[in-house]
Structures are given as structure tokens and as C-alpha cells.
Design an enzyme around this catalytic site. Structure first.
Site, mmCIF file in Angstrom:
data_model
loop_
_atom_site.group_PDB
_atom_site.id
_atom_site.type_symbol
_atom_site.label_atom_id
_atom_site.label_comp_id
_atom_site.label_asym_id
_atom_site.label_seq_id
_atom_site.Cartn_x
_atom_site.Cartn_y
_atom_site.Cartn_z
ATOM 1 N N ASN A 68 9.707 -5.860 -2.026
ATOM 2 C CA ASN A 68 9.062 -4.688 -1.427
ATOM 3 C C ASN A 68 9.407 -3.385 -2.170
ATOM 4 O O ASN A 68 9.727 -3.416 -3.347
ATOM 5 C CB ASN A 68 9.348 -4.601 0.077
ATOM 6 C CG ASN A 68 8.228 -3.880 0.802
ATOM 7 O OD1 ASN A 68 8.244 -2.661 0.907
ATOM 8 N ND2 ASN A 68 7.241 -4.603 1.287
ATOM 9 N N ARG A 69 9.324 -2.266 -1.446
ATOM 10 C CA ARG A 69 9.312 -0.966 -2.138
ATOM 11 C C ARG A 69 10.656 -0.247 -2.106
ATOM 12 O O ARG A 69 11.392 -0.352 -1.128
ATOM 13 C CB ARG A 69 8.245 -0.064 -1.502
ATOM 14 C CG ARG A 69 6.856 -0.639 -1.677
ATOM 15 C CD ARG A 69 5.763 0.189 -1.056
ATOM 16 N NE ARG A 69 4.461 -0.348 -1.447
ATOM 17 C CZ ARG A 69 3.884 -1.415 -0.863
ATOM 18 N NH1 ARG A 69 4.467 -2.027 0.140
ATOM 19 N NH2 ARG A 69 2.722 -1.869 -1.303
ATOM 20 N N HIS A 94 8.344 -4.568 -5.677
ATOM 21 C CA HIS A 94 8.716 -5.927 -6.096
ATOM 22 C C HIS A 94 9.434 -5.947 -7.457
ATOM 23 O O HIS A 94 9.203 -6.831 -8.283
ATOM 24 C CB HIS A 94 7.487 -6.841 -6.124
ATOM 25 C CG HIS A 94 6.853 -7.071 -4.774
ATOM 26 N ND1 HIS A 94 7.570 -7.110 -3.606
ATOM 27 C CD2 HIS A 94 5.543 -7.274 -4.409
ATOM 28 C CE1 HIS A 94 6.743 -7.342 -2.582
ATOM 29 N NE2 HIS A 94 5.515 -7.429 -3.036
ATOM 30 N N HIS A 165 6.843 -15.175 -2.139
ATOM 31 C CA HIS A 165 5.620 -14.408 -1.855
ATOM 32 C C HIS A 165 4.382 -15.308 -1.785
ATOM 33 O O HIS A 165 3.327 -14.975 -2.340
ATOM 34 C CB HIS A 165 5.452 -13.331 -2.933
ATOM 35 C CG HIS A 165 4.676 -12.137 -2.485
ATOM 36 N ND1 HIS A 165 3.317 -12.166 -2.301
ATOM 37 C CD2 HIS A 165 5.071 -10.889 -2.172
ATOM 38 C CE1 HIS A 165 2.909 -10.965 -1.912
ATOM 39 N NE2 HIS A 165 3.962 -10.171 -1.828
ATOM 40 N N SER A 166 4.499 -16.426 -1.071
ATOM 41 C CA SER A 166 3.324 -17.292 -0.921
ATOM 42 C C SER A 166 2.359 -16.723 0.103
ATOM 43 O O SER A 166 2.777 -16.163 1.111
ATOM 44 C CB SER A 166 3.753 -18.691 -0.478
ATOM 45 O OG SER A 166 4.242 -19.398 -1.579
ATOM 46 N N TYR A 167 1.075 -16.920 -0.188
ATOM 47 C CA TYR A 167 0.016 -16.554 0.763
ATOM 48 C C TYR A 167 -0.440 -17.854 1.412
ATOM 49 O O TYR A 167 -0.933 -18.757 0.720
ATOM 50 C CB TYR A 167 -1.191 -15.941 0.043
ATOM 51 C CG TYR A 167 -0.979 -14.571 -0.525
ATOM 52 C CD1 TYR A 167 -0.109 -14.346 -1.584
ATOM 53 C CD2 TYR A 167 -1.696 -13.483 -0.015
ATOM 54 C CE1 TYR A 167 0.053 -13.079 -2.123
ATOM 55 C CE2 TYR A 167 -1.541 -12.214 -0.553
ATOM 56 C CZ TYR A 167 -0.658 -12.020 -1.601
ATOM 57 O OH TYR A 167 -0.499 -10.763 -2.138
ATOM 58 N N GLN A 274 8.532 -9.277 6.216
ATOM 59 C CA GLN A 274 7.357 -8.467 5.928
ATOM 60 C C GLN A 274 6.139 -9.331 6.247
ATOM 61 O O GLN A 274 5.940 -10.389 5.642
ATOM 62 C CB GLN A 274 7.354 -8.072 4.442
ATOM 63 C CG GLN A 274 6.192 -7.194 4.016
ATOM 64 C CD GLN A 274 6.395 -5.706 4.359
ATOM 65 O OE1 GLN A 274 7.482 -5.294 4.773
ATOM 66 N NE2 GLN A 274 5.350 -4.923 4.215
ATOM 67 N N GLU A 301 7.281 -12.663 4.348
ATOM 68 C CA GLU A 301 8.309 -12.530 3.320
ATOM 69 C C GLU A 301 9.635 -12.175 3.979
ATOM 70 O O GLU A 301 9.822 -11.048 4.434
ATOM 71 C CB GLU A 301 7.910 -11.431 2.333
ATOM 72 C CG GLU A 301 6.557 -11.650 1.703
ATOM 73 C CD GLU A 301 5.903 -10.334 1.287
ATOM 74 O OE1 GLU A 301 6.478 -9.585 0.499
ATOM 75 O OE2 GLU A 301 4.799 -10.050 1.800
HETATM 76 C C1 BGC Z 1 3.405 -5.849 0.061
HETATM 77 C C2 BGC Z 1 1.984 -5.334 -0.019
HETATM 78 C C3 BGC Z 1 1.449 -5.611 -1.398
HETATM 79 C C4 BGC Z 1 1.530 -7.087 -1.658
HETATM 80 C C5 BGC Z 1 1.006 -7.492 -3.004
HETATM 81 C C6 BGC Z 1 3.383 -7.312 -0.238
HETATM 82 O O1 BGC Z 1 4.674 -7.814 -0.221
HETATM 83 O O2 BGC Z 1 3.969 -5.627 1.314
HETATM 84 O O3 BGC Z 1 1.948 -3.956 0.264
HETATM 85 O O4 BGC Z 1 0.123 -5.152 -1.503
HETATM 86 O O5 BGC Z 1 2.845 -7.516 -1.541
HETATM 87 O O6 BGC Z 1 1.463 -6.690 -3.997
#
Ligand code: BGC
Length: 336
Positions: A68-69, A94, A165-167, A274, A301
């Protein structure tokens, strides 16, 4: 360094996974419900080129050193200030372009029907962070459970806040929007964000808001409720504080695909998650010619709270020199 990406398969009677040494990316995760009923429940691509082309989505990657940020791409560790790459306006997202998701990992251990461990040495100064950090990720399957374990140890105090970071789309990766999924999240509070999606530093109760997913509901019920925080992020893109009763051996999340009935329960030893509803997935062609776009998948996440390194009241994502940390998240699949 090994510059060719290898693909590893893990398979038992119920699950089949493919993992790539580049980015330690989970390429596919098939749930074998029965003969002719195999569902690949994670989004992905057929080739490395598309992973690079759409690297902003971080499909299936291991993120690190920090997920994250980080506000203003800046942090202080033991009175020393570090400037990171600002790869999303003024923020670091990230860990920037040199993050774990863009590195070649080595195969440290591999048993095809059970586990693979990939390792990576992130050298002192890489991504702007101090310390030589030795890390490894283990993907392990046991019946219908996948365990993702991430270890790290450094020779200096540094940040170690990795995630996977799996969708997911429990109806199958190519089945369109996840809005009809049923979602339950054992969190009583969450962190509101500013316009740059950085937590404001406040923790707010979910009570009476669309963020109250404790008892479980269809995702669209929440997404359709008016709320300024949902507007800012165009959906969910927020850190939920996992209720401490649900850390460890009780699932903090339960999600069900409405079409397949596949139920995913998740367990973790991390304090936050997240929840991202794929708001920014661009129109694209994914693996097997699947069409992906906005809301084709969701991410859960597990991690320390975003920007926690700059917020004294949040649990610290720092590890001391020579202190080994292990973070794990379990994904338990069931179906009727
Ligand atoms: C973040 C999103 C971001 C995404 C893909 C996620 O973990 O929270 O804001 O757009 O990752 O980059």
C-alpha cells in the site's frame, strides 16, 4: 541473477496452482469441485509481457517490502529519513517499480503436491529502504487450503510489510463482476482515506455505514449505498481493522461466489486487511481470452495499516535487525 521466469505447478486432488518466479506471482488457482467443474478463481495473464504491461494492477504478485501507500514517499527509521520513489503522484505505492513484484525469485524448495518456497534478497538501499533483507514466500496446499507464508529478516532495522495481491473471482476469473458475491468481514472499524487514498489517521466505526460487513451481505448492497468514502475510492479500497477475536484460528473473512457456491474463508496473523473491489481494473484481455474490467475481481490484502510507518498510534511495520518475522494468510475453500 536468474533472468528467466520459471513456472511452477502445485497440485493435489482439490487444488491446482501455477506460480511464476518473476514477482512470485500466483498465476492461477483452480478449485476442483468435481469432474468438469474446475474453476480458476484468480485473475491473471497468459504471458510475462502482459504482466509487465499491466504492472499497475499487480495481479497475483507478492508486494514488498511495503504494501500500500506511504505518504509523500518518505519515512523515518531510527531518526534517519529515507526518500522512496514517488510512483503514484507524491506517494509511494506498493514499494515502487523495484518492488518484490518486479523481481526474479529463486526456488528454494519444491514438492509438487505440497509446497514451493521462493526466496529473494533485497539489498541494502533497494527501493530506498535500509538493510539487506532476506525474504521468502511459501505457497503450501493441504486438501482445500492454501497457505501463503512470508518470512523476512534484515541486518538493519527496516520496514517489512509484505502482502499477496491476488484478485479473486469465486465464480471463475472470466465471469465478470464480483458485485453479487456475498462478503463477510470481521471488522468493527476501518480507516477513512483522503483524496490520495492515504488513511487520514482516524479509525472509524463501521456501524450504520456500508462498511459494516460483519454479518455478511451481498457486496452490491454496500456498494450502492451513498457514502463519501465509497465515492473517493469509487468502491472499497480501504483498510479494515480485523477484530482481534478473528486473528489466528477464526476466519476474518468469508466470501461466497453466487454462481459457483465456492466459499473462501481467510485466516491471518496480521492486524489489517485492505479490501479492494477492483475499482481500477482497466478493460483488458486476460488469460484464456477472458475480458476483465472494473470489478472483475476483489483483493483482500492482509497487512499492517497503510502508511502505519508514519502514524505513531498504529502498530509498527518495522522489524529490528536480525529479528525474523513470519506473516501468514490461509485461504480455505469449501463448496456444497
Ligand atoms: C490499492 C489500490 C490500487 C491497487 C492496484 C491496491 O492494493 O489499494 O488503490 O489501485 O492496489 O494498484
Amino acid at each position: 541473477m536468474n533472468q528467466s521466469a520459471k513456472i511452477i505447478t502445485l497440485e493435489n486432488e482439490k487444488l491446482k496452482l501455477k506460480i511464476m518466479t518473476f514477482g512470485a506471482i500466483l498465476l492461477s488457482l483452480e478449485v476442483k469441485m468435481g469432474e468438469n467443474k474446475h474453476y480458476d478463481v484468480v485473475l491473471g495473464h497468459d504471458n510475462l509481457e502482459n504482466y509487465l504491461r499491466y504492472s499497475d494492477t499487480y495481479f497475483g504478485a507478492i508486494i514488498g517490502r511495503n504494501a500500500n501507500r506511504i505518504k509523500d514517499a518518505r519515512l523515518t527509521i531510527e531518526n534517519q529519513e529515507y526518500q522512496l520513489e514517488a510512483n503514484e503522484r507524491t506517494s509511494n505505492l506498493h514499494s515502487g517499480d523495484n518492488g518484490f513484484h518486479n523481481q526474479y525469485w529463486s526456488i528454494a524448495e519444491y514438492e509438487p503436491d505440497h509446497l514451493v518456497t521462493l526466496s529473494y534478497l533485497s539489498e541494502d538501499g533497494e527501493q530506498g529502504f535500509p538493510g539487506n533483507l532476506k525474504t521468502s514466500v511459501t505457497y503450501e496446499i493441504n486438501d482445500t487450503t492454501l497457505r501463503i507464508k512470508i518470512d523476512g529478516v534484515s541486518d538493519q532495522t527496516t520496514i517489512f510489510n509484505p502482502t499477496s495481491h491476488s484478485y479473486f473471482n469465486l465464480n471463475g476469473h472470466a465471469s465478470g463482476s464480483i458485485e453479487n458475491h456475498y462478503v463477510s468481514l470481521k471488522a468493527l472499524s476501518y480507516q477513512p482515506v483522503d483524496q490520495a487514498l492515504i488513511p487520514t489517521g482516524h479509525v472509524e466505526s463501521v456501524m450504520g455505514t456500508p462498511f459494516d460487513l460483519f454479518e455478511g451481505r451481498q457486496l452490491k448492497t454496500s456498494l450502492q449505498q451513498p457514502h463519501d468514502q465509497l465515492e473517493i475510492a469509487n468502491g472499497f479500497d480501504h483498510n479494515f481493522v480485523i477484530d482481534h477475536h478473528y486473528c489466528g484460528n477464526r476466519p476474518f473473512a468469508e466470501i461466497i461466489g453466487d454462481q459457483t457456491g465456492i466459499r473462501l474463508e481467510m485466516f491471518t496473523n496480521l492486524p489489517g486487511v485492505q479490501f479492494y473491489t477492483g475499482n481500477g481494473i482497466p478493460e483488458m484481455t486476460g488469460k484464456n481470452n477472458a475480458h476483465y474490467s472494473h470489478r472483475s475481481g476483489f483483493c483482500l490484502e492482509t497487512q499492517y495499516f497503510p502508511n502505519a510507518v508514519n502514524e505513531v498510534k498504529f502498530m509498527s511495520p518495522l522489524i529490528k535487525a536480525h529479528q525474523k518475522e513470519t506473516y501468514e494468510t490461509l485461504y480455505h475453500f469449501t463448496w456444497k
